[in-house]
Design an enzyme around this catalytic site. Structure first.
Site, PDB file in Angstrom:
ATOM      1  N   ARG A 161       2.844  -4.188  -5.252  1.00  0.00           N
ATOM      2  CA  ARG A 161       3.361  -4.596  -3.937  1.00  0.00           C
ATOM      3  C   ARG A 161       3.951  -5.988  -4.023  1.00  0.00           C
ATOM      4  NH1 ARG A 161      -0.518  -0.938  -2.596  1.00  0.00           N
ATOM      5  NH2 ARG A 161       0.435   0.870  -1.594  1.00  0.00           N
ATOM      6  N   ASP A 190       3.791   1.512  -7.835  1.00  0.00           N
ATOM      7  CA  ASP A 190       3.601   2.082  -6.490  1.00  0.00           C
ATOM      8  C   ASP A 190       4.969   2.362  -5.894  1.00  0.00           C
ATOM      9  OD1 ASP A 190       2.417   2.697  -3.847  1.00  0.00           O
ATOM     10  OD2 ASP A 190       0.631   1.792  -4.734  1.00  0.00           O
ATOM     11  N   HIS A 261       2.737   7.947  -4.277  1.00  0.00           N
ATOM     12  CA  HIS A 261       2.979   6.514  -4.509  1.00  0.00           C
ATOM     13  C   HIS A 261       4.008   6.310  -5.621  1.00  0.00           C
ATOM     14  CE1 HIS A 261      -0.014   4.699  -1.796  1.00  0.00           C
ATOM     15  NE2 HIS A 261      -0.765   5.738  -2.066  1.00  0.00           N
ATOM     16  N   ASP A 323      -4.145   9.089  -5.425  1.00  0.00           N
ATOM     17  CA  ASP A 323      -4.538   8.921  -4.021  1.00  0.00           C
ATOM     18  C   ASP A 323      -3.373   9.260  -3.094  1.00  0.00           C
ATOM     19  OD1 ASP A 323      -3.302   6.664  -5.255  1.00  0.00           O
ATOM     20  OD2 ASP A 323      -3.728   5.464  -3.476  1.00  0.00           O
ATOM     21  N   GLU A 324      -3.722   9.654  -1.885  1.00  0.00           N
ATOM     22  CA  GLU A 324      -2.783   9.759  -0.766  1.00  0.00           C
ATOM     23  C   GLU A 324      -1.482  10.473  -1.146  1.00  0.00           C
ATOM     24  OE1 GLU A 324      -3.854   5.803   1.759  1.00  0.00           O
ATOM     25  OE2 GLU A 324      -2.757   5.432  -0.090  1.00  0.00           O
ATOM     26  N   PHE A 419     -10.731  -6.263  -0.777  1.00  0.00           N
ATOM     27  CA  PHE A 419     -10.557  -7.691  -0.518  1.00  0.00           C
ATOM     28  C   PHE A 419      -9.198  -8.009   0.108  1.00  0.00           C
ATOM     29  CE2 PHE A 419     -13.887  -9.328  -3.860  1.00  0.00           C
ATOM     30  CZ  PHE A 419     -14.884  -8.648  -3.183  1.00  0.00           C
TER      31      PHE A 419
HETATM   32  C1  ACM Z   1      -6.208   3.456  -2.082  1.00  0.00           C
HETATM   33  O1  ACM Z   1      -6.610   2.507  -1.407  1.00  0.00           O
HETATM   34  N1  ACM Z   1      -5.157   4.154  -1.689  1.00  0.00           N
HETATM   35  C2  ACM Z   1      -6.865   3.841  -3.319  1.00  0.00           C
END
Ligand code: ACM
Length: 538
Positions: A161, A190, A261, A323-324, A419
């Protein structure tokens, strides 16, 4: 003598009658197997004191003021088996009768003994150079016996990011290892950026490493900065990071997040996507619904990326995210339906499982194992795949399911170890994705989920704290978000036995003098300084 304010708290500390002192001309007498640890420690002492520190073999060990470093395999006996470290990282540090000895089950244990020794010395000896050369430094007599509770003690850092120069990775490795953390998980790719050079696919960095603009303020406001952002690491940069980390017993676990991602990847190579439409590297925060297509050729492309990645990173664990991953494009695609039929898959929902098993084969061919975020457990997790539960609502139940079905588990539950959440729900805090995780909350982390049957406890191999960087663009801000939460985290994964915030807090307050000496931009326990609150616009 008051107990030394050591973080993380060791297994046992016992006062001894007579101490020792260190001074100019002192020696470090190391077994050959820990000579590199001796060199590192000698260099650190020389920089901080202005002294000359002799590097000597074991024969020099009888001299007063000598630091003796040696292997003592018996110190690792009887501990639990662990993924990366564990009992083999145990050590015993003894300061008595003019002598200092660090004995470790392995060189890693000896290294951790030297980290404890650095904390026994005045905090000013963590400075990069002495204001004037130090005279002799006395140490009180003490015996510390210590070993970690968990073998996977990680920090995850998102360089996708926002890109951070490698010099900041060295800094994080130094700070992690001072706190006896042993994993740096790098989130390298990402939707918003691809950060490592792949020789066979140059457009991944030529195109994927740069985005046109980024959100300003919270992404919900929809404002953009009209300023390009990006950067990437060359192969040599990453090899340098790996070598720097290895000297400090930190394993760098690389992550290439797939098959979701991946918008930066598809921007570089549109044939990897589902629509054939050109895409740009994502300029919003949040996940894209554009994901990889599930062609054999795409799996082969990704396996090629992993092959180059494994040529750089010797880590036994290779993280592929998972993920996602939106299935919307697959659901809408005739080609995806055909692929499901050919492969005997029940439907598009099963495609991620197919893809993950292809990646598992690619890493197994090089003797490595996969790590995946928790979603992969439902998508189809290959045997041997390490699962990282993270979502607030499901992390604890997923951890239990994963452990009971034979997967090793690295805990990353949001409400304790994300965090990128602010420290407090307070407008004085810099902008963050959401409130809030206090240092005390981090300290309450218990990596083994309550109610997990004891037979599965050993499947919980540790935990890691994550810093996602949508709202963190500078190294000062990254240090602020990590510290001192990472100090509390380190104790939660290293120290055995009961923990009490009331006992920890004064130790942490004393420990902050060390972070001061190191120039860490940590968040004071009482809240941000006016400068810290102001540095990052909200
Ligand atoms: C995540 O926070 N998407 C692993």
């Amino acid at each position: 003598m008051s107990a030394p304010a050591l973080i993380p708290r060791p297994t046992s500390v016992r006062n001894l009658e007579r101490g020792a002192s260190l001074s100019d001309g002192m020696s470090i007498a190391a077994d050959p197997a820990c000579a590199a640890v001796g060199d590192l420690f000698a260099g650190e002492l020389e920089a901080a004191t202005g002294w000359r520190v002799e590097r000597a073999g074991p024969e020099a060990s009888s001299l007063s003021g000598t630091v003796r470093l040696r292997l003592a395999p018996e110190l690792g006996a009887g501990g639990s088996s662990a993924l990366l470290g564990g009992a083999s990282e145990g050590y015993r540090l003894r300061v008595s009768d003019g002598m200092i000895e660090v004995a470790g089950a392995t060189a890693a244990g000896v290294f951790y003994g030297t980290r404890t020794l650095r904390q026994l010395l005045p905090a000013d000896l963590l400075r990069a150079a002495p204001p004037k050369p130090w005279g002799p430094v006395p140490l009180e007599g003490v015996e510390v016996v210590d070993a970690p509770r968990f073998g996977w003690r990680g920090m995850m850092f998102d360089v996708a990011r926002h890109f951070f120069q490698k010099s900041f990775l060295f800094r994080l490795i130094d700070l992690a290892s001072l706190h006896k953390l042993n994993v740096l998980h790098l989130h390298l790719t990402d939707d918003q950026g691809w950060r490592f050079e792949v020789e066979r696919y140059p457009r991944l960095t030529e195109v994927g490493a740069w985005r046109r603009e980024s959100p300003v303020g919270h992404y919900r406001e929809g404002k953009k900065d009209a300023t390009p952002h990006g950067g990437f690491y060359t192969r040599a940069d990453l090899e340098e990071v790996v070598a720097y980390a290895a000297r400090r017993f930190v394993t760098v676990v690389p992550e290439v997040d797939m098959p979701g991602h991946t918008q930066a990847m598809i921007a570089a190579y549109p044939e990897l996507g589902n629509t054939g439409q050109p895409l740009e590297v994502l300029t919003n925060w949040g996940g894209s619904h554009h994901v990889l297509n599930m062609e054999e050729s795409t799996a082969a492309f990704c396996a090629g990326v992993l092959e180059e990645l494994m040529g750089i990173f010797p880590s036994p664990f290779i993280h592929i995210g998972g993920d996602e991953c939106s299935t919307a494009e697959w659901e809408a695609s005739e080609r995806a339906a055909e692929l499901c039929k050919e492969r005997g898959l029940a439907g598009p929902q099963a495609l991620q499982g197919w893809f993950t098993s292809q990646m598992a084969e690619a890493v197994a061919a090089k003797g490595r194992s996969l790590v995946c975020w928790e979603e992969v457990l439902d998508a189809g997790a290959p045997p041997g795949c390490v699962i990282a539960p993270w979502r607030a609502a499901s992390a604890l139940s997923v951890a239990k399911r994963a452990a009971a079905s034979g997967h090793r588990v690295v805990m990353a539950p949001e409400p304790w170890v994300y965090f990128d959440w602010s420290y407090a729900d307070d407008p004085a805090e810099p902008l963050a994705i959401r409130p809030s995780i206090s240092v005390e909350k981090v300290y309450s982390l218990e990596p083994v989920p309550r109610g997990l049957e004891s037979e599965f406890e050993e499947m919980i191999v540790g935990s890691q704290c994550q810093l996602w960087t949508e709202y963190v663009a500078t190294r000062e801000h990254a240090e602020y978000m990590f510290f001192p939460r990472a100090c509390a985290f380190a104790e939660a994964v290293w120290s055995s036995g009961d923990r009490s915030w009331a006992e920890f807090e004064p130790r942490l307050a004393a420990h902050l003098a060390r972070l001061d000496a190191l120039g860490v931009n940590y968040r004071p326990l009482a809240g941000p300084t006016p400068g810290q609150a102001r540095v990052w616009p909200s």
